[in-house]
Design a protein around this motif. Structure first.
Motif, PDB file in Angstrom:
ATOM      1  N   LYS A  86      42.284  37.304  41.109  1.00 38.70           N
ATOM      2  CA  LYS A  86      43.887  36.491  41.002  1.00 38.70           C
ATOM      3  C   LYS A  86      44.493  37.282  42.035  1.00 38.70           C
ATOM      4  O   LYS A  86      44.822  36.859  42.771  1.00 38.70           O
ATOM      5  CB  LYS A  86      43.689  36.569  39.563  1.00 38.70           C
ATOM      6  CG  LYS A  86      45.345  36.165  39.622  1.00 38.70           C
ATOM      7  CD  LYS A  86      45.320  34.631  39.401  1.00 38.70           C
ATOM      8  CE  LYS A  86      46.215  33.901  39.210  1.00 38.70           C
ATOM      9  NZ  LYS A  86      47.660  34.232  40.416  1.00 38.70           N
ATOM     10  N   GLU A  87      44.750  38.805  41.879  1.00 40.09           N
ATOM     11  CA  GLU A  87      44.972  39.453  42.628  1.00 40.09           C
ATOM     12  C   GLU A  87      44.857  39.361  44.366  1.00 40.09           C
ATOM     13  O   GLU A  87      45.618  39.177  45.260  1.00 40.09           O
ATOM     14  CB  GLU A  87      45.626  41.127  42.392  1.00 40.09           C
ATOM     15  CG  GLU A  87      45.440  41.490  41.061  1.00 40.09           C
ATOM     16  CD  GLU A  87      45.355  42.790  41.086  1.00 40.09           C
ATOM     17  OE1 GLU A  87      46.676  43.544  39.966  1.00 40.09           O
ATOM     18  OE2 GLU A  87      44.319  42.905  40.492  1.00 40.09           O
ATOM     19  N   MET A 119      40.887  45.915  42.770  1.00 36.30           N
ATOM     20  CA  MET A 119      42.121  44.744  42.387  1.00 36.30           C
ATOM     21  C   MET A 119      41.636  43.596  41.802  1.00 36.30           C
ATOM     22  O   MET A 119      39.658  42.926  42.238  1.00 36.30           O
ATOM     23  CB  MET A 119      42.913  44.581  43.785  1.00 36.30           C
ATOM     24  CG  MET A 119      43.417  45.063  44.505  1.00 36.30           C
ATOM     25  SD  MET A 119      43.864  44.515  46.363  1.00 36.30           S
ATOM     26  CE  MET A 119      45.407  42.915  45.800  1.00 36.30           C
ATOM     27  N   SER A 120      41.797  42.865  40.808  1.00 38.76           N
ATOM     28  CA  SER A 120      41.346  41.266  40.266  1.00 38.76           C
ATOM     29  C   SER A 120      40.896  40.257  41.283  1.00 38.76           C
ATOM     30  O   SER A 120      41.563  40.358  42.252  1.00 38.76           O
ATOM     31  CB  SER A 120      41.876  41.058  38.979  1.00 38.76           C
ATOM     32  OG  SER A 120      42.925  40.365  39.629  1.00 38.76           O
ATOM     33  N   ASP A 171      45.896  36.299  45.245  1.00 32.24           N
ATOM     34  CA  ASP A 171      47.173  36.418  45.611  1.00 32.24           C
ATOM     35  C   ASP A 171      47.509  36.797  46.776  1.00 32.24           C
ATOM     36  O   ASP A 171      48.160  36.383  47.998  1.00 32.24           O
ATOM     37  CB  ASP A 171      47.998  36.555  44.403  1.00 32.24           C
ATOM     38  CG  ASP A 171      48.144  35.703  43.343  1.00 32.24           C
ATOM     39  OD1 ASP A 171      47.231  34.433  44.109  1.00 32.24           O
ATOM     40  OD2 ASP A 171      47.675  36.511  42.163  1.00 32.24           O
ATOM     41  N   LYS A 172      47.160  37.525  47.312  1.00 27.31           N
ATOM     42  CA  LYS A 172      47.607  39.026  48.351  1.00 27.31           C
ATOM     43  C   LYS A 172      47.011  37.985  50.022  1.00 27.31           C
ATOM     44  O   LYS A 172      47.551  38.591  51.280  1.00 27.31           O
ATOM     45  CB  LYS A 172      46.874  39.831  48.191  1.00 27.31           C
ATOM     46  CG  LYS A 172      47.602  41.055  49.386  1.00 27.31           C
ATOM     47  CD  LYS A 172      47.445  42.713  49.089  1.00 27.31           C
ATOM     48  CE  LYS A 172      48.034  43.574  50.080  1.00 27.31           C
ATOM     49  NZ  LYS A 172      48.910  44.015  49.872  1.00 27.31           N
ATOM     50  N   ARG A 177      38.811  45.008  46.401  1.00 30.03           N
ATOM     51  CA  ARG A 177      37.554  44.719  45.078  1.00 30.03           C
ATOM     52  C   ARG A 177      37.570  46.430  44.609  1.00 30.03           C
ATOM     53  O   ARG A 177      37.348  47.016  43.491  1.00 30.03           O
ATOM     54  CB  ARG A 177      36.814  43.829  44.907  1.00 30.03           C
ATOM     55  CG  ARG A 177      35.699  43.904  43.714  1.00 30.03           C
ATOM     56  CD  ARG A 177      36.727  43.052  42.985  1.00 30.03           C
ATOM     57  NE  ARG A 177      36.298  42.697  41.877  1.00 30.03           N
ATOM     58  CZ  ARG A 177      36.465  43.054  40.254  1.00 30.03           C
ATOM     59  NH1 ARG A 177      37.204  43.371  40.679  1.00 30.03           N
ATOM     60  NH2 ARG A 177      35.253  42.638  39.797  1.00 30.03           N
TER      61      ARG A 177
END
Length: 194
Positions: free
Chosen positions: A157-158, A154-155, A161-162, A149
C-alpha cells in the motif's frame, strides 16, 4: 619462524612468480581453518578432504591464470571457494533443501542469521553484495519496488502511494523482480546461501 612473518599477500605474489613453496606455506598455514570449516558442513572426513583438495585446485588454477585480484583478502576468497564446493557437493547428492516457486521463499531469508561466526559473516557479506548486484540488474520500476519492500520494509500500500501505481501493479513488479532475479541466479550459477 620467519615463514610466519610473511603475509598471505606476499606468499600469493611469490607463488604467482613461480615459488611453489609459497603455496605449500599458505596451505599449511590455513589448512586447519579451511578443513575445519568444510568438515563442520559435511561431517565426513573423506568428503571434507576431497573438498579441501578441490578448493586448492581451484585456488591454484585461478592463481596460475592470473585471475586473482583480491589483494589482502586471500582467506575470505578461499573460504568462499570452499563454501561453493560444499554447496556443489550437497546439490550433487540431492541434500540441499529445495525451494518451490510458490512465492513463499524469500530470496532475502538467507540474510537473516543473527548468530554468525567469522566464516558465516564473510559468506553473509558476500551474499548481501551478490543480492545488491542482482537488484542493480533489474529494470528501474522493479528495482524501485524491491528496494522499498526489502530494504525500507514498506507495505505494498505504501509502495503504491509513493510510486503512484495501483497495489496490483506494485505486486506485479515485485513478482517480476523476483522472477528476473531467479533467472539471473540460474544463468550465472550464483549460490545464495549461508
Amino acid at each position: 619462524m620467519q615463514k610466519e612473518l610473511i603475509t598471505d599477500a606476499v606468499l600469493v605474489s611469490n607463488y604467482i612468480k613461480g615459488n611453489e613453496q609459497a603455496l605449500e606455506t599458505l596451505i599449511i598455514r590455513h589448512k586447519q581453518k579451511i578443513y575445519g570449516f568444510i568438515y563442520s558442513k559435511v561431517y565426513d572426513r573423506d568428503v571434507a578432504e576431497d573438498i579441501f583438495q578441490d578448493t586448492f585446485i581451484k585456488v591454484i588454477n585461478t592463481l596460475k591464470l592470473g585471475n586473482y585480484n583480491e589483494e589482502g583478502k586471500f582467506i575470505p576468497w578461499v573460504m568462499r571457494i570452499s563454501h561453493n564446493l560444499v554447496i556443489d557437493y550437497f546439490r550433487k547428492n540431492n541434500r540441499m533443501p529445495k525451494f518451490d516457486n510458490s512465492g513463499s521463499f524469500s530470496i532475502f531469508s538467507v540474510l537473516s542469521d543473527s548468530t554468525l561466526n567469522a566464516e558465516k559473516q564473510i559468506i553473509k557479506d558476500q551474499v548481501e553484495t551478490d543480492v545488491r548486484r542482482l537488484i542493480d540488474e533489474l529494470p528501474e520500476d522493479q528495482k524501485e519496488v524491491i528496494l522499498m519492500r526489502m530494504y525500507n520494509d514498506m507495505s505494498f500500500k505504501e509502495i503504491s502511494d509513493k510510486t503512484g501505481v495501483s497495489i496490483n501493479t506494485a505486486l506485479g513488479r515485485m513478482r517480476y523482480a523476483l522472477i528476473n532475479m531467479r533467472k539471473i541466479i540460474e544463468k550465472n550459477n550464483i549460490v545464495l546461501t549461508n
